[in-house]
Design a protein around this motif. Structure first.
Motif, PDB file in Angstrom:
ATOM      1  N   ASN A 120      52.923  57.125  38.901  1.00  0.00           N
ATOM      2  CA  ASN A 120      53.617  57.578  37.855  1.00  0.00           C
ATOM      3  C   ASN A 120      53.100  57.962  36.539  1.00  0.00           C
ATOM      4  OD1 ASN A 120      55.604  59.213  36.985  1.00  0.00           O
ATOM      5  ND2 ASN A 120      57.001  57.665  37.042  1.00  0.00           N
ATOM      6  N   ASN A 121      52.274  57.228  35.964  1.00  0.00           N
ATOM      7  CA  ASN A 121      51.960  57.251  34.494  1.00  0.00           C
ATOM      8  C   ASN A 121      50.197  57.733  34.540  1.00  0.00           C
ATOM      9  OD1 ASN A 121      54.321  56.787  33.333  1.00  0.00           O
ATOM     10  ND2 ASN A 121      53.847  54.663  33.788  1.00  0.00           N
ATOM     11  N   LYS A 122      49.867  58.101  35.723  1.00  0.00           N
ATOM     12  CA  LYS A 122      48.058  58.260  35.694  1.00  0.00           C
ATOM     13  C   LYS A 122      48.099  59.926  35.397  1.00  0.00           C
ATOM     14  CE  LYS A 122      46.752  54.752  38.852  1.00  0.00           C
ATOM     15  NZ  LYS A 122      45.504  54.872  40.058  1.00  0.00           N
ATOM     16  N   THR A 123      46.784  60.130  34.753  1.00  0.00           N
ATOM     17  CA  THR A 123      46.817  61.496  34.529  1.00  0.00           C
ATOM     18  C   THR A 123      46.517  62.250  35.679  1.00  0.00           C
ATOM     19  OG1 THR A 123      45.582  60.806  32.401  1.00  0.00           O
ATOM     20  CG2 THR A 123      44.899  62.626  33.061  1.00  0.00           C
ATOM     21  N   VAL A 124      47.313  63.714  35.645  1.00  0.00           N
ATOM     22  CA  VAL A 124      46.959  64.575  36.757  1.00  0.00           C
ATOM     23  C   VAL A 124      46.107  65.572  36.484  1.00  0.00           C
ATOM     24  CG1 VAL A 124      48.369  65.739  38.216  1.00  0.00           C
ATOM     25  CG2 VAL A 124      49.365  63.907  37.347  1.00  0.00           C
ATOM     26  N   LEU A 125      45.029  66.042  37.479  1.00  0.00           N
ATOM     27  CA  LEU A 125      44.061  66.878  37.181  1.00  0.00           C
ATOM     28  C   LEU A 125      43.962  67.751  38.414  1.00  0.00           C
ATOM     29  CD1 LEU A 125      41.390  64.753  35.712  1.00  0.00           C
ATOM     30  CD2 LEU A 125      42.966  66.319  34.327  1.00  0.00           C
ATOM     31  N   ASP A 158      37.940  58.059  37.374  1.00  0.00           N
ATOM     32  CA  ASP A 158      38.861  56.720  37.675  1.00  0.00           C
ATOM     33  C   ASP A 158      40.160  56.957  36.911  1.00  0.00           C
ATOM     34  OD1 ASP A 158      36.715  55.702  39.074  1.00  0.00           O
ATOM     35  OD2 ASP A 158      36.160  54.399  37.249  1.00  0.00           O
ATOM     36  N   ASP A 159      41.231  56.265  37.680  1.00  0.00           N
ATOM     37  CA  ASP A 159      42.572  56.258  37.066  1.00  0.00           C
ATOM     38  C   ASP A 159      43.147  57.638  36.827  1.00  0.00           C
ATOM     39  OD1 ASP A 159      44.630  54.507  36.507  1.00  0.00           O
ATOM     40  OD2 ASP A 159      44.462  54.712  34.214  1.00  0.00           O
ATOM     41  N   GLU A 203      52.901  71.535  47.477  1.00  0.00           N
ATOM     42  CA  GLU A 203      52.052  70.992  46.543  1.00  0.00           C
ATOM     43  C   GLU A 203      51.434  69.788  46.987  1.00  0.00           C
ATOM     44  OE1 GLU A 203      51.364  71.643  42.256  1.00  0.00           O
ATOM     45  OE2 GLU A 203      51.863  69.382  42.081  1.00  0.00           O
ATOM     46  N   LEU A 204      49.947  69.408  47.135  1.00  0.00           N
ATOM     47  CA  LEU A 204      49.591  68.060  47.459  1.00  0.00           C
ATOM     48  C   LEU A 204      49.090  67.140  46.436  1.00  0.00           C
ATOM     49  CD1 LEU A 204      47.252  68.988  50.460  1.00  0.00           C
ATOM     50  CD2 LEU A 204      49.306  67.944  50.743  1.00  0.00           C
ATOM     51  N   THR A 205      49.595  65.926  46.090  1.00  0.00           N
ATOM     52  CA  THR A 205      49.242  65.135  45.312  1.00  0.00           C
ATOM     53  C   THR A 205      48.277  64.248  45.620  1.00  0.00           C
ATOM     54  OG1 THR A 205      51.176  65.455  43.938  1.00  0.00           O
ATOM     55  CG2 THR A 205      49.876  63.637  43.274  1.00  0.00           C
ATOM     56  N   VAL A 206      47.212  64.040  45.194  1.00  0.00           N
ATOM     57  CA  VAL A 206      46.180  63.379  45.743  1.00  0.00           C
ATOM     58  C   VAL A 206      45.791  62.008  45.048  1.00  0.00           C
ATOM     59  CG1 VAL A 206      43.691  63.321  46.594  1.00  0.00           C
ATOM     60  CG2 VAL A 206      45.238  65.489  46.739  1.00  0.00           C
ATOM     61  N   ALA A 207      46.009  60.967  45.724  1.00  0.00           N
ATOM     62  CA  ALA A 207      45.847  59.455  45.098  1.00  0.00           C
ATOM     63  C   ALA A 207      44.460  59.041  45.458  1.00  0.00           C
ATOM     64  CB  ALA A 207      47.059  58.676  45.385  1.00  0.00           C
ATOM     65  N   ASN A 208      43.975  59.454  46.452  1.00  0.00           N
ATOM     66  CA  ASN A 208      42.455  58.998  46.905  1.00  0.00           C
ATOM     67  C   ASN A 208      41.608  60.104  47.336  1.00  0.00           C
ATOM     68  OD1 ASN A 208      40.632  57.921  48.693  1.00  0.00           O
ATOM     69  ND2 ASN A 208      41.888  55.921  48.876  1.00  0.00           N
ATOM     70  N   HIS A 209      40.820  60.379  46.543  1.00  0.00           N
ATOM     71  CA  HIS A 209      39.963  61.529  46.616  1.00  0.00           C
ATOM     72  C   HIS A 209      39.048  61.516  48.215  1.00  0.00           C
ATOM     73  CE1 HIS A 209      37.746  65.136  45.157  1.00  0.00           C
ATOM     74  NE2 HIS A 209      36.516  64.791  45.905  1.00  0.00           N
TER      75      HIS A 209
END
Length: 304
Positions: free
Chosen positions: A61-66, A75-76, A174-180
């Motif tokens: 929830n608190n990670k930077t979104v790019l 990272d992160d 929309e896809l939110t990618v936590a693991n590239h």
């Protein structure tokens, strides 16, 4: 995507998950076709799976979104992209359709490479959760078992594991990618990268700044790192022209960074001679070399 909003909606599912949570195991065959199997899952298991999603989303929830970067991720951070930017997603979703599902469990379940959890939210919204599978290889010798009512009983050693993490979230197109890396593996987007890289290579060819371009093109298409960088260039196609139009600046860069790259006889083109020059030439085109302002330190922005 608003994590708080989705987590709030999932709260109701945790309390009453019955019939709202479906689990699919998916594989891709040698012809590039996706097939999926939908096992039955009990209401308690539906509840546990939803809890896993809630906890995993809280951790993101608190990670930077790019925006998703084909060249790699920091990272992160987490990344995002539209459904429309991932060609194979539609083929995967088709495999989840009831009429296309495998009718029985395949003999070799180790060929399943990921699972998809589909959670039906309110107002017909659907949440898609993708995660690469944890596989436990069959024992060469020995027995896998568990205790049941005081007895030790053998179980099938060909096992699939669902852990407490998630790789990709699909919601609201929309896809939110936590693991590239999982984004690349689950959606097998190397082929898509290659097609995108071909478009960039066509633009590079038009500049007429690379001697032996045909060999450069062939070698580029077969290099995973290079096609990622060329795909990234499609987000700013004018960079190709800007990077190569001033050949004098390119010469200066090659000299300052001490790159093992020569130029054509008339000094108008980069001379491509062998594969170990691929990455450096691509980095030039991506304008990825930089010099720091204070210490004038030379460096490379691998994500450029």
């Amino acid at each position: 995507m608003s994590f708080d909003s989705v987590i709030g909606k999932l709260g109701g599912i945790v309390e009453n998950p019955e019939g709202k949570v479906a689990l699919y195991f998916t594989r891709k065959d040698y012809k590039g076709r996706y097939t999926s199997y939908k096992p039955g899952i009990s209401t308690p298991l539906q509840k546990e799976l939803t809890k896993i999603v809630v906890e995993a989303m809280k951790g993101l929830n608190n990670k930077t979104v790019l925006p998703f970067n084909p060249s790699g991720s920091l990272d992160d951070t987490i990344e995002y992209c539209d459904y429309s930017s991932v060609d194979s997603l539609w083929h995967i979703l088709e495999s989840l359709d009831g009429d296309r599902l495998l009718e029985s469990i395949p003999d070799d379940i180790s060929k399943f490479s990921f699972y998809c959890l589909v959670i039906q939210l309110e107002d017909d919204d659907k949440l898609l959760i993708f995660r690469r599978l944890t596989k436990f290889k069959k024992l060469q010798k020995g027995i896998v078992g568990r205790f049941i009512s005081g007895d030790f009983e053998q179980i099938d050693s060909d096992l699939l594991g669902i852990d407490g993490q998630i790789d990709i979230i699909g919601y609201d197109s929309e896809l939110t990618v936590a693991n590239h890396i999982s984004m690349e593996r689950i959606f097998d987007i190397k082929t898509q990268y290659q097609e995108s890289a071909k478009k960039t290579l066509a633009m590079i060819k038009e500049t007429n700044r690379i001697e032996n371009f045909e060999q450069f093109e062939e070698d580029s298409i077969n290099d995973g790192r290079v096609i990622r960088g060329l795909t990234k260039l499609l987000q700013d196609p004018e960079r190709v022209k800007r990077s190569l139009e001033n050949i004098e600046k390119v010469k200066e860069l090659v000299d300052v960074v001490d790159l093992d790259i020569k130029f054509s006889e008339d000094d108008s083109k980069l001379l491509y001679e062998r594969k170990d020059q691929l990455q450096n030439i691509t980095l030039i085109i991506r304008d990825a070399y930089y010099q720091s302002f204070i210490n004038e330190r030379l460096g490379v922005d691998e994500l450029a």
